[in-house]
Each structure stands twice: as structure tokens, then as C-alpha cells.
Design a protein around this motif. Sequence first.
Motif, short mmCIF file in Angstrom:
data_model
loop_
_atom_site.label_atom_id
_atom_site.label_comp_id
_atom_site.label_asym_id
_atom_site.label_seq_id
_atom_site.Cartn_x
_atom_site.Cartn_y
_atom_site.Cartn_z
N ASP A 1 -4.98 6.84 -18.94
CA ASP A 1 -5.77 7.32 -17.80
C ASP A 1 -5.12 7.03 -16.46
OD1 ASP A 1 -6.09 4.55 -17.57
OD2 ASP A 1 -8.27 4.64 -17.31
N THR A 2 -3.86 6.57 -16.46
CA THR A 2 -3.21 6.12 -15.23
C THR A 2 -1.92 6.89 -14.97
OG1 THR A 2 -4.10 3.90 -15.61
CG2 THR A 2 -2.30 4.09 -14.03
N VAL A 3 -1.73 7.24 -13.69
CA VAL A 3 -0.49 7.88 -13.24
C VAL A 3 0.08 7.02 -12.12
CG1 VAL A 3 0.47 9.88 -12.01
CG2 VAL A 3 -1.19 10.22 -13.83
N ALA A 4 1.40 6.85 -12.13
CA ALA A 4 2.10 6.18 -11.03
C ALA A 4 3.15 7.15 -10.49
CB ALA A 4 2.77 4.90 -11.52
N VAL A 5 3.16 7.28 -9.18
CA VAL A 5 4.13 8.14 -8.49
C VAL A 5 4.86 7.27 -7.48
CG1 VAL A 5 4.48 10.20 -7.08
CG2 VAL A 5 2.60 10.14 -8.73
N PHE A 6 6.17 7.35 -7.49
CA PHE A 6 7.00 6.61 -6.54
C PHE A 6 7.87 7.62 -5.81
CE2 PHE A 6 6.18 4.06 -10.27
CZ PHE A 6 5.68 2.88 -9.73
N GLY A 7 8.15 7.34 -4.54
CA GLY A 7 8.98 8.28 -3.82
C GLY A 7 9.37 7.80 -2.45
N LYS A 8 9.94 8.75 -1.70
CA LYS A 8 10.39 8.51 -0.33
C LYS A 8 9.69 9.50 0.58
CE LYS A 8 14.99 7.95 -2.16
NZ LYS A 8 16.35 8.46 -2.10
N MET A 9 9.41 9.06 1.78
CA MET A 9 8.83 9.97 2.75
C MET A 9 9.21 9.56 4.16
SD MET A 9 4.75 8.99 2.48
CE MET A 9 4.24 10.13 3.74
N ASN A 10 8.85 10.40 5.09
CA ASN A 10 9.06 10.14 6.51
C ASN A 10 7.93 10.84 7.24
OD1 ASN A 10 10.07 9.44 9.02
ND2 ASN A 10 12.09 10.34 8.69
N GLY A 11 7.71 10.44 8.46
CA GLY A 11 6.66 11.07 9.23
C GLY A 11 6.70 10.64 10.68
N ILE A 12 5.82 11.23 11.44
CA ILE A 12 5.67 10.93 12.86
C ILE A 12 4.23 10.50 13.08
CG2 ILE A 12 5.69 11.92 15.19
CD1 ILE A 12 7.80 13.93 14.09
N THR A 13 4.04 9.40 13.78
CA THR A 13 2.68 8.99 14.13
C THR A 13 2.34 9.67 15.46
OG1 THR A 13 3.39 6.98 15.27
CG2 THR A 13 2.90 6.80 12.93
N THR A 14 1.21 10.34 15.49
CA THR A 14 0.87 11.12 16.67
C THR A 14 0.45 10.23 17.84
OG1 THR A 14 -1.37 11.43 15.82
CG2 THR A 14 0.23 13.16 15.35
#
Length: 163
Positions: A110-123
Motif C-alpha cells: 500500500d506504499t509508494v516512495a518517489v525520490f527526485g530532484k527539483m528546482n523552483g522560485i519562491t514568489t
Amino acid sequence: MQRRTVLKTSIGAALALAIASKAGAQGVDETSQATLDVVMALMAAMGAGDTDAMSSLMADDMVWHNEGDATLPWIGPWNGKDEVFAFLPIFGANFQTTKWENTDVLAVGDTVAVFGKMNGITTKSGKEIGEFTFALRAKVRDGQVVLWNWFEDSYAVSKAYHG
């Protein structure tokens, strides 16, 4: 402010990228695959701004918990669909995702794990965070997500948010 517009502008592009490569695991059992399919469907619905689909994929008692610096307005637990839908525009108003890449996706029972990379801008500050890692732990019950537990590099995000 319309929920659909906020969802589309804040997370749509990022989640659409996450879904672009079909998440499936070879050799997983039927339950694990069904769990993975529900979690990926919720991501896709978020990316499309489809609140009806999102609602159907979320259990009424779903908990969305973002870990990290409590001074960020999107950190904390939100209990139930109403609170989750109230939280999403807050996130959308404060964070613009510019990169999203799932690097590993695992499903067991019943469990999913997702790992990754991201970037963003805080407004708030207008500052780019810089690439950082994330992890998601999601749980599914009866074909609906009951837990969405998000982890990010809270220090890097907080530093950019507070300028």
C-alpha cells in the motif's frame, strides 16, 4: 481565486513532467502496481488541475504532510480533503516549480516512495532555490490516497523564501 487555475499554474508543469515517463515497475505484485497507479494518477490529476479527479483519488480522511521549516506557509499537516484543497492554493501562491525529475519510484503493498530532484522560485523573494532533492511517501487504501508525506531540502527552500 479559482483552485483549478492555481493548481495548473503552480504545479501543473512540474507534475506533468513527472508523469511524462510512465511509472511502472517490472515484477511488482498486483497490489503494489495498483497502489503505484493510484499515486501516479493523483500526480497526473494535480498536473492537469483536475480537482474532480483529485478529489476522487483522495480519501476523505487523507493526510497531506509536508516536512520542513515551519516558517514556510506550506509546511505542516493538512487533515482531510477540505484542508488539502485549502492548502494547495497557498503552495501555488508561494512556489513556482521550474524543474521536476523523478529519479526513483518504488511501490510495495500500500506504499509508494518517489525520490527526485527539483528546482523552483519562491514568489515571496523571487529567488531561485537551486536544484534540491525531494522524497514522497504515499499510502493508498481502497483505491484512494490516505497519506501524502512530502520531504524537501527545507533549508535551501527556506533560505530562498526568506531572501
